[in-house]
Write an enzyme that holds these catalytic residues in place. Sequence first.
Site, PDB file in Angstrom:
ATOM      1  N   HIS A 168       0.845  -1.204   0.000  1.00 15.38           N
ATOM      2  CA  HIS A 168       0.000   0.000   0.000  1.00 15.38           C
ATOM      3  C   HIS A 168       0.880   1.253   0.000  1.00 15.38           C
ATOM      4  O   HIS A 168       0.686   2.157  -0.807  1.00 15.38           O
ATOM      5  CB  HIS A 168      -0.924  -0.008   1.220  1.00 15.38           C
ATOM      6  CG  HIS A 168      -1.585   1.305   1.513  1.00 15.38           C
ATOM      7  ND1 HIS A 168      -2.598   1.818   0.743  1.00 15.38           N
ATOM      8  CD2 HIS A 168      -1.355   2.241   2.486  1.00 15.38           C
ATOM      9  CE1 HIS A 168      -2.969   2.990   1.229  1.00 15.38           C
ATOM     10  NE2 HIS A 168      -2.227   3.279   2.280  1.00 15.38           N
ATOM     11  N   ASP A 204       5.580  21.804 -26.574  1.00 16.97           N
ATOM     12  CA  ASP A 204       5.602  20.449 -26.009  1.00 16.97           C
ATOM     13  C   ASP A 204       6.645  20.444 -24.896  1.00 16.97           C
ATOM     14  O   ASP A 204       7.248  21.474 -24.613  1.00 16.97           O
ATOM     15  CB  ASP A 204       5.957  19.405 -27.078  1.00 16.97           C
ATOM     16  CG  ASP A 204       5.448  18.008 -26.704  1.00 16.97           C
ATOM     17  OD1 ASP A 204       5.682  17.594 -25.554  1.00 16.97           O
ATOM     18  OD2 ASP A 204       4.818  17.348 -27.555  1.00 16.97           O
ATOM     19  N   TRP A 259       7.063   0.024   3.915  1.00 17.80           N
ATOM     20  CA  TRP A 259       7.521   0.719   2.716  1.00 17.80           C
ATOM     21  C   TRP A 259       8.913   1.304   2.932  1.00 17.80           C
ATOM     22  O   TRP A 259       9.594   1.639   1.975  1.00 17.80           O
ATOM     23  CB  TRP A 259       6.531   1.802   2.288  1.00 17.80           C
ATOM     24  CG  TRP A 259       6.733   3.138   2.934  1.00 17.80           C
ATOM     25  CD1 TRP A 259       6.254   3.539   4.136  1.00 17.80           C
ATOM     26  CD2 TRP A 259       7.492   4.235   2.419  1.00 17.80           C
ATOM     27  NE1 TRP A 259       6.664   4.811   4.400  1.00 17.80           N
ATOM     28  CE2 TRP A 259       7.426   5.276   3.367  1.00 17.80           C
ATOM     29  CE3 TRP A 259       8.231   4.456   1.250  1.00 17.80           C
ATOM     30  CZ2 TRP A 259       8.060   6.505   3.195  1.00 17.80           C
ATOM     31  CZ3 TRP A 259       8.859   5.682   1.091  1.00 17.80           C
ATOM     32  CH2 TRP A 259       8.772   6.695   2.054  1.00 17.80           C
ATOM     33  N   SER A 288      12.674   6.258 -14.225  1.00 18.73           N
ATOM     34  CA  SER A 288      11.541   6.971 -14.799  1.00 18.73           C
ATOM     35  C   SER A 288      11.386   8.359 -14.172  1.00 18.73           C
ATOM     36  O   SER A 288      11.242   9.359 -14.872  1.00 18.73           O
ATOM     37  CB  SER A 288      10.275   6.142 -14.593  1.00 18.73           C
ATOM     38  OG  SER A 288       9.142   6.931 -14.770  1.00 18.73           O
ATOM     39  N   SER A 289      11.444   8.419 -12.837  1.00 23.02           N
ATOM     40  CA  SER A 289      11.286   9.709 -12.159  1.00 23.02           C
ATOM     41  C   SER A 289      12.397  10.667 -12.548  1.00 23.02           C
ATOM     42  O   SER A 289      12.159  11.865 -12.733  1.00 23.02           O
ATOM     43  CB  SER A 289      11.334   9.546 -10.639  1.00 23.02           C
ATOM     44  OG  SER A 289      10.295   8.770 -10.200  1.00 23.02           O
ATOM     45  N   HIS A 336      13.234  11.990   3.352  1.00 22.08           N
ATOM     46  CA  HIS A 336      12.603  13.238   3.752  1.00 22.08           C
ATOM     47  C   HIS A 336      12.366  14.183   2.578  1.00 22.08           C
ATOM     48  O   HIS A 336      11.252  14.675   2.416  1.00 22.08           O
ATOM     49  CB  HIS A 336      13.275  13.920   4.933  1.00 22.08           C
ATOM     50  CG  HIS A 336      12.284  14.847   5.559  1.00 22.08           C
ATOM     51  ND1 HIS A 336      11.284  14.413   6.382  1.00 22.08           N
ATOM     52  CD2 HIS A 336      12.030  16.147   5.331  1.00 22.08           C
ATOM     53  CE1 HIS A 336      10.478  15.422   6.663  1.00 22.08           C
ATOM     54  NE2 HIS A 336      10.918  16.495   6.038  1.00 22.08           N
ATOM     55  N   GLU A 367      11.819  13.274  -0.246  1.00 19.77           N
ATOM     56  CA  GLU A 367      10.739  12.605  -0.961  1.00 19.77           C
ATOM     57  C   GLU A 367       9.366  13.097  -0.504  1.00 19.77           C
ATOM     58  O   GLU A 367       8.469  13.269  -1.331  1.00 19.77           O
ATOM     59  CB  GLU A 367      10.858  11.082  -0.757  1.00 19.77           C
ATOM     60  CG  GLU A 367       9.644  10.270  -1.178  1.00 19.77           C
ATOM     61  CD  GLU A 367       9.439  10.206  -2.680  1.00 19.77           C
ATOM     62  OE1 GLU A 367      10.386  10.545  -3.415  1.00 19.77           O
ATOM     63  OE2 GLU A 367       8.335   9.822  -3.095  1.00 19.77           O
ATOM     64  N   TYR A 406       8.613  15.984   0.447  1.00 20.69           N
ATOM     65  CA  TYR A 406       8.371  17.299  -0.170  1.00 20.69           C
ATOM     66  C   TYR A 406       8.152  17.162  -1.663  1.00 20.69           C
ATOM     67  O   TYR A 406       7.441  17.970  -2.267  1.00 20.69           O
ATOM     68  CB  TYR A 406       9.507  18.267   0.169  1.00 20.69           C
ATOM     69  CG  TYR A 406       9.463  18.579   1.641  1.00 20.69           C
ATOM     70  CD1 TYR A 406       8.464  19.396   2.145  1.00 20.69           C
ATOM     71  CD2 TYR A 406      10.343  17.994   2.526  1.00 20.69           C
ATOM     72  CE1 TYR A 406       8.360  19.635   3.497  1.00 20.69           C
ATOM     73  CE2 TYR A 406      10.247  18.233   3.884  1.00 20.69           C
ATOM     74  CZ  TYR A 406       9.256  19.049   4.360  1.00 20.69           C
ATOM     75  OH  TYR A 406       9.142  19.270   5.702  1.00 20.69           O
ATOM     76  N   SER A 451      -1.841  27.107  -5.072  1.00 22.01           N
ATOM     77  CA  SER A 451      -1.502  28.510  -5.314  1.00 22.01           C
ATOM     78  C   SER A 451      -2.051  29.011  -6.650  1.00 22.01           C
ATOM     79  O   SER A 451      -2.135  30.220  -6.874  1.00 22.01           O
ATOM     80  CB  SER A 451       0.014  28.703  -5.300  1.00 22.01           C
ATOM     81  OG  SER A 451       0.547  28.236  -4.094  1.00 22.01           O
ATOM     82  N   HIS A 476      15.275  13.104  11.989  1.00 17.98           N
ATOM     83  CA  HIS A 476      14.110  13.171  12.891  1.00 17.98           C
ATOM     84  C   HIS A 476      13.223  11.940  12.738  1.00 17.98           C
ATOM     85  O   HIS A 476      12.339  11.734  13.546  1.00 17.98           O
ATOM     86  CB  HIS A 476      13.323  14.477  12.711  1.00 17.98           C
ATOM     87  CG  HIS A 476      12.619  14.624  11.409  1.00 17.98           C
ATOM     88  ND1 HIS A 476      12.413  15.833  10.811  1.00 17.98           N
ATOM     89  CD2 HIS A 476      12.071  13.725  10.571  1.00 17.98           C
ATOM     90  CE1 HIS A 476      11.767  15.668   9.684  1.00 17.98           C
ATOM     91  NE2 HIS A 476      11.547  14.401   9.507  1.00 17.98           N
ATOM     92  N   HIS A 477      13.469  11.133  11.694  1.00 17.41           N
ATOM     93  CA  HIS A 477      12.735   9.876  11.560  1.00 17.41           C
ATOM     94  C   HIS A 477      13.335   8.788  12.443  1.00 17.41           C
ATOM     95  O   HIS A 477      12.803   7.702  12.519  1.00 17.41           O
ATOM     96  CB  HIS A 477      12.763   9.388  10.112  1.00 17.41           C
ATOM     97  CG  HIS A 477      12.051  10.316   9.174  1.00 17.41           C
ATOM     98  ND1 HIS A 477      10.709  10.197   8.893  1.00 17.41           N
ATOM     99  CD2 HIS A 477      12.480  11.366   8.464  1.00 17.41           C
ATOM    100  CE1 HIS A 477      10.356  11.145   8.037  1.00 17.41           C
ATOM    101  NE2 HIS A 477      11.412  11.874   7.760  1.00 17.41           N
ATOM    102  N   THR A 519       6.760  27.048   5.673  1.00 13.73           N
ATOM    103  CA  THR A 519       5.442  26.458   5.464  1.00 13.73           C
ATOM    104  C   THR A 519       4.362  27.393   5.999  1.00 13.73           C
ATOM    105  O   THR A 519       3.303  27.577   5.382  1.00 13.73           O
ATOM    106  CB  THR A 519       5.342  25.084   6.153  1.00 13.73           C
ATOM    107  OG1 THR A 519       6.516  24.350   5.843  1.00 13.73           O
ATOM    108  CG2 THR A 519       4.150  24.309   5.666  1.00 13.73           C
ATOM    109  N   LYS A 533       3.604  30.115   3.632  1.00 14.45           N
ATOM    110  CA  LYS A 533       2.701  29.707   2.559  1.00 14.45           C
ATOM    111  C   LYS A 533       1.252  29.697   3.041  1.00 14.45           C
ATOM    112  O   LYS A 533       0.362  30.204   2.365  1.00 14.45           O
ATOM    113  CB  LYS A 533       3.101  28.319   2.031  1.00 14.45           C
ATOM    114  CG  LYS A 533       4.493  28.307   1.433  1.00 14.45           C
ATOM    115  CD  LYS A 533       4.750  27.099   0.574  1.00 14.45           C
ATOM    116  CE  LYS A 533       4.038  27.197  -0.743  1.00 14.45           C
ATOM    117  NZ  LYS A 533       4.643  28.159  -1.660  1.00 14.45           N
ATOM    118  N   ARG A 552       1.963   0.870  15.005  1.00 11.06           N
ATOM    119  CA  ARG A 552       1.570   0.759  13.604  1.00 11.06           C
ATOM    120  C   ARG A 552       1.990  -0.606  13.065  1.00 11.06           C
ATOM    121  O   ARG A 552       2.769  -1.312  13.698  1.00 11.06           O
ATOM    122  CB  ARG A 552       2.190   1.894  12.788  1.00 11.06           C
ATOM    123  CG  ARG A 552       3.695   1.871  12.747  1.00 11.06           C
ATOM    124  CD  ARG A 552       4.281   3.147  12.166  1.00 11.06           C
ATOM    125  NE  ARG A 552       4.199   3.152  10.708  1.00 11.06           N
ATOM    126  CZ  ARG A 552       4.994   3.875   9.924  1.00 11.06           C
ATOM    127  NH1 ARG A 552       5.944   4.624  10.460  1.00 11.06           N
ATOM    128  NH2 ARG A 552       4.873   3.849   8.623  1.00 11.06           N
TER     129      ARG A 552
END
Lengths: 523, 198
Positions: free
Chosen positions: A74, A103, A139, A167-168, A251, A253, A255, A266, A300-301, A326, A329, A448
Amino acid sequence: MGSHAQDHHHGPAKGISRWLFTTNHKDIGSMYLIFSFAMFLIGGAMAMVIRAELFQPGLQIVEPNFFNQMTTMHGLIMVFGAVMPAFVGLANWMLPLMVGAPDMALPRMNNWSFWLLPAAFLMLLSTLFMPGGAPNFGWTFYAPLSTTYGPPSTTFFIFAVHIMGVSSIMGAINVIATILNMRAPGMTLMKMPLFVWTWLITAFLLIAVMPVLAGVVTMMLMDIHFGTSFFDAAGGGDPVLFQHIFWFFGHPEVYIMILPAFGVVSQIIPAFARKPLFGYASMVYAVGAIAILSFLVWAHHMFTVGIPLFGQLFFMYATMLIAVPTGVKVFNWVATMFRGSMTFEAPMLFSVAFVILFTIGGFSGLMLAIAPADFQYHDTYFVVAHFHYVLVPGAIFGIYAAVYYWLPKWTGHMYDEVLAKTHFWMSFVGMNLAFFPMHFLGLAGMPRRIPDYALQFSNFNMISSIGAFMFGLTQLLFLFIVVKCALGGPKAPAKPWEGAEGLEWEVDSPAPYHTFSTPPEIK
Amino acid sequence: MTQPTSNDPRQSNLRVVGWCLAGVVGMFAFGFAMVPLYEKFCEITGINGKTSGRYEMTQAKEADVSRLVEVQFVASNGADMPWQFRPEVETLKVHPGQPVTIRYIAHNVTSRDMVGHAIPSLQPSRGTRFFHKTECFCFQQQPLQAGERVEMPVVFIVDRDLPADIHKLTLSYTMYDQERMPAVSSVEKKTTKTKDNG
């Protein structure tokens, strides 16, 4: 390259070869969006299995090992298969239209980067049918759980990650080349729409961290098959090193998954508040600041692995610092709405919900950033609640807002506003019902990634599951709305939204197969 | 980053692709560079409980008899390691600056010849930089024949500069079966003498 192609044919090719060999950014954008929605449904079905199992305490539907495969797949599918390709699809469709280019800069590579994705995800999904089952280590695939103790299918998972990474990266290079080289004359960087800005910065993030992800899975591959010990203490390696490298990718990722949504919101809030975006320049700098800070907060993870006090303080304060740009924004969005003549069509509903609910997710992130408190929250449902609040009403609502906003441009028809508002409210209620109780579950100590739980967690889990089923079912309504809109509906004018600004509204609806063959005039 | 110009677009696209690919290759290499960087960083700072290699005493310092530090010895086995592995004593009170010898006992209870290797770790990790091993069985691999039992010495000195608030250090070893390690790394191990594990 684009002009060369146009000399020879003016419309799409016929049949399947149109889709296989297309270099048209609109075709590729549509394929990305369709693919990501298919992945969203598959990943969502897995979430339904998870929530069905957690509906009541005890084991009733699936085996614990299969449950772990579901949580893992998932996460992987939603992150890499649904959210990221959806934003690449939006970029493909909209960036050339928004900067006045005919294009994408590298159309052939564009085709290739899309067609790698079905290959990658077919490989990833095929692991479900392999002996030993799909990856079951979460994951985040922490070593040694994914190396020494991983199922045999881990190797296929590694190759799938490699392919989707390629690809990315190709998609990101294309975005950068398009934005830097293909802007219409007169469109300076600080005149670019914010969606373009956020995607430019996202593309740089992708180029910086996807190779690190490729590196870490390569190390896993070598540990599993070639006898190295990057993450094996017995051979002089270190499992904690895995977490450092993974989160150095991981991390930024997060963002990558949210910045394009910032861009979408926006665009939409000024359109429906009928006011220009408040603080354009500060919005651009805030996105840049968030991107830079995202490289300095990864640990921090991992507060609980035993980081020295200085490290904990550094990563705690650096993380809290992200709340400043943040906050800029969020305040700018609110200031844009302030005293605007607002109307609440579906794109605006999703955008306003984005601002409110993403802020809730941001605040729970601040709670998690507090190192001493994190020891209590770590690996509980509080974390699950936090990142679902930033990803579902953040990234996913951002995508929905974008789809409703630009759907008239893509299809030439207006979507059914009543059904779209129903979709919004069902999603809004379902999503909050599903994820808000998880905060309480986590604070009360429910870990979890477990298929069973103590009895005192029963009620909140049941509420959560009902909300999740509601949210999941509602997304089928979205599919219906989009198909209905693609097939017919009231004819959409070139600019269906009164307050909308930007070059994309200067072309007809639906956007012709080739647009801006001659660059537009920038006022 | 300037205005789009009328230069050959193919040329400028190639330039962007070139820079981006350089970035991609650089970041891929950086991912791998994190391995030695991390190793060095942990060695210098002593975080993560990684003890450093063999300690050379440059000048004998007198023991600080005013202070006693408790050192606790722990032994455990890696996955599927059948040996009996334990320290001879479980705790010892030592004066900082005083060289101390203790022994660990390893017993290969199986009926086959095996090679083990012990990996040390120290807690609290803040004390790692102040814990010196002048001799340790963890500097080498341990080949034990079937049924063989050995006593393996560790000579260590707790530094006189150990922060005053640390009263207890825990030295733990995990014994790993080297045959379970894939062939490549054990070949390498014989030649590199495992300096990083020391």
